[in-house]
Design an enzyme around this catalytic site. Structure first.
Site, mmCIF file in Angstrom:
data_model
loop_
_atom_site.group_PDB
_atom_site.id
_atom_site.type_symbol
_atom_site.label_atom_id
_atom_site.label_comp_id
_atom_site.label_asym_id
_atom_site.label_seq_id
_atom_site.Cartn_x
_atom_site.Cartn_y
_atom_site.Cartn_z
ATOM 1 N N GLN A 101 0.840 -1.187 0.000
ATOM 2 C CA GLN A 101 0.000 0.000 0.000
ATOM 3 C C GLN A 101 0.880 1.243 0.000
ATOM 4 O O GLN A 101 1.550 1.545 0.990
ATOM 5 C CB GLN A 101 -0.914 -0.011 1.233
ATOM 6 N N TYR A 185 -5.864 10.521 4.738
ATOM 7 C CA TYR A 185 -4.473 10.791 4.362
ATOM 8 C C TYR A 185 -4.446 11.637 3.093
ATOM 9 O O TYR A 185 -5.490 12.092 2.626
ATOM 10 C CB TYR A 185 -3.696 9.467 4.256
HETATM 11 C C1 LIG Z 1 -3.230 -2.606 13.456
HETATM 12 C C2 LIG Z 1 -3.962 -2.025 12.280
HETATM 13 C C3 LIG Z 1 -3.253 -1.322 11.322
HETATM 14 C C4 LIG Z 1 -3.891 -0.817 10.199
HETATM 15 N N1 LIG Z 1 -3.161 -0.206 9.217
HETATM 16 C C5 LIG Z 1 -3.756 0.150 8.056
HETATM 17 C C6 LIG Z 1 -2.987 0.578 6.952
HETATM 18 O O1 LIG Z 1 -1.764 0.572 6.981
HETATM 19 N N2 LIG Z 1 -3.657 0.972 5.839
HETATM 20 C C7 LIG Z 1 -5.029 0.922 5.753
HETATM 21 O O2 LIG Z 1 -5.582 1.293 4.720
HETATM 22 N N3 LIG Z 1 -5.766 0.467 6.769
HETATM 23 C C8 LIG Z 1 -5.157 0.057 7.896
HETATM 24 N N4 LIG Z 1 -5.907 -0.499 8.896
HETATM 25 C C9 LIG Z 1 -7.330 -0.781 8.649
HETATM 26 C C10 LIG Z 1 -7.497 -2.233 8.173
HETATM 27 O O3 LIG Z 1 -6.862 -2.462 6.939
HETATM 28 C C11 LIG Z 1 -8.988 -2.597 8.032
HETATM 29 O O4 LIG Z 1 -9.550 -1.824 7.011
HETATM 30 C C12 LIG Z 1 -9.750 -2.358 9.324
HETATM 31 O O5 LIG Z 1 -9.033 -2.862 10.446
HETATM 32 C C13 LIG Z 1 -11.119 -3.014 9.266
HETATM 33 O O6 LIG Z 1 -11.000 -4.406 9.027
HETATM 34 P P1 LIG Z 1 -11.076 -5.492 10.247
HETATM 35 O O7 LIG Z 1 -12.371 -5.231 10.963
HETATM 36 O O8 LIG Z 1 -11.041 -6.806 9.535
HETATM 37 O O9 LIG Z 1 -9.902 -5.266 11.123
HETATM 38 C C14 LIG Z 1 -5.286 -0.981 10.049
HETATM 39 C C15 LIG Z 1 -5.999 -1.658 11.025
HETATM 40 C C16 LIG Z 1 -5.352 -2.198 12.120
HETATM 41 C C17 LIG Z 1 -6.147 -2.977 13.125
#
Ligand SMILES: Cc1cc2nc3c(=O)[nH]c(=O)nc-3n(C[C@H](O)[C@H](O)[C@H](O)COP(=O)(O)O)c2cc1C
Length: 376
Positions: A101, A185
């Protein structure tokens, strides 16, 4: 026997995802000077051995100032390629396409680590703080520093920085790239009227506000091989009547597709602060309707994300035609064996065969032993 759609391959350009479960990008905040560390190797090895269909590596700064925190990864110089190549090798060895990404955190950069509060480094007088940049000189939230308003020549430099990072991603061995156009962002902040009050060609109308997104997309498309897919993460809505609405994002997705994007990764929120602390309550599949609408109305593949924790829900999203892929974040942190669990629960024959042989061989024997126990 009907085959679970979750375990059918997904092909886009020259890349084949063996199944539809994708590791969502997740910042680990463990980098030093943007460089891959043991933590990242260990973190990704868990997924490389887990039978997922693909993985997106965390938000990675295309310039040093584009990192969210000092612990974020970067691809702003060639010395950062070797570490990334170790990650891509981990996945490739097991037939799993990996993507990266590419990101610039804009006015939400220079932040503290989540467990240190995720606030602006500048507020605590941290010597690590740096000057943030944005389309307009408006802070993302109270207590955050006012960012520097980018000039047009600085914007052009950043478009080139995305392209240069994409070239490094190709050299690192990534199979696809994802543009981070979400979560408040830099790219999202250009697109959202809540953050962009420019009066030049990069602001105002839909055309103006989407110009930076499209320039980045075209530059990255030109920097990567024609056979390499480009994913694009959107915040489909700002959860604010004056912000981005789903109709805007559908229109953006149509333009992105024309500019060479292949899959829209559909998230929401984040324009003025942490996503989890703004917007309506989250629940399993809460962002799926946006993925469905973009897929239908912009005629482009989508990846759904957001509290997808059960195999049956993942399967239903695909069966309903709401998305082509599902991305999982926290569920995979909790259970890196999710794909195997899903294969068993969805009745995939010889479910263990989605795993590498050193696991699959013994799990097949365990299945036989369990079957014997059941039949007495
Ligand atoms: C520890 C952590 C780091 C994340 N870092 C990013 C990231 O680098 N880029 C991004 O677009 N989303 C990031 N997210 C969001 C996740 O990609 C995802 O969209 C979000 O957690 C919802 O999905 P989930 O319910 O399966 O966790 C992050 C989420 C978590 C928990």
């Amino acid at each position: 026997m009907t085959v679970a759609k979750l375990f059918t391959p997904f092909e886009i350009r020259n890349v084949r995802f063996p199944n539809r479960i994708v590791v969502s990008p997740m910042c680990q905040y463990q980098a030093t000077d943007g460089l891959v560390q043991d933590w990242h190797r260990a973190h990704h090895a868990r997924f490389a051995l887990s039978g997922v269909g693909g993985a997106v590596i965390e938000a990675t700064g295309v310039v040093a100032e584009g990192r969210i925190t000092p612990g974020c990864l970067g691809l702003w110089h060639d010395g950062q390629i070797a570490g990334m190549a170790e990650i891509t090798r981990l996945y490739r060895t097991h037939g799993i396409p990996s993507g990266i990404q590419l990101a610039h955190a804009g006015r939400k950069a220079s932040a503290a680590l989540p467990w240190d509060g995720a606030g602006p480094l500048a507020a605590s007088g941290s010597p690590q703080a740096w000057q943030t940049v944005a389309p307009s000189a408006t802070a993302p939230a109270e207590g955050w520093p006012v960012p520097h308003e980018l000039t047009q020549s600085e914007i052009a430099d950043l478009v080139e920085a995305f392209a240069a990072a994409a070239r490094r991603a190709v050299t690192s061995g990534f199979d696809f790239v994802e543009i981070h156009g979400a979560h408040g962002y830099l790219i999202h902040s250009f697109f959202s009227p809540l953050a962009n009050s420019r009066t030049d060609a990069y602001g105002g109308s839909f055309e103006g506000r989407s110009r930076f997104a499209l320039e980045v997309t075209e530059a990255v498309r030109a920097a990567i091989p024609a056979g390499m897919p480009m994913f694009w993460r959107v915040s489909a809505v700002d959860h604010d009547p004056s912000g981005v609405q789903i109709e805007d994002t559908v229109r953006l997705a149509q333009r992105l597709k024309a500019a060479g994007a292949d899959v829209i990764d559909v998230s929401t929120g984040g324009i003025s602060g942490p996503i989890a602390r703004s917007g309506p309550p989250q629940f399993p599949g809460h962002q799926v309707p946006y993925a469905a609408r973009i897929r239908r109305e912009a005629d482009i593949a989508t990846m759904a994300v957001g509290m997808i924790m059960e195999p049956a829900l993942a399967e239903k999203i695909l069966e309903d035609g709401d998305a082509d892929l599902v991305a999982l974040g926290r569920e995979l942190l909790a259970d890196p064996a999710f794909a195997y669990r899903a294969a068993r629960e969805l009745g995939v024959p010889a479910a263990e065969s989605i795993l590498p042989q050193p696991f699959a061989f013994h799990l097949a024997r365990r299945e036989q032993a369990l079957a014997r126990l059941r039949t007495g």
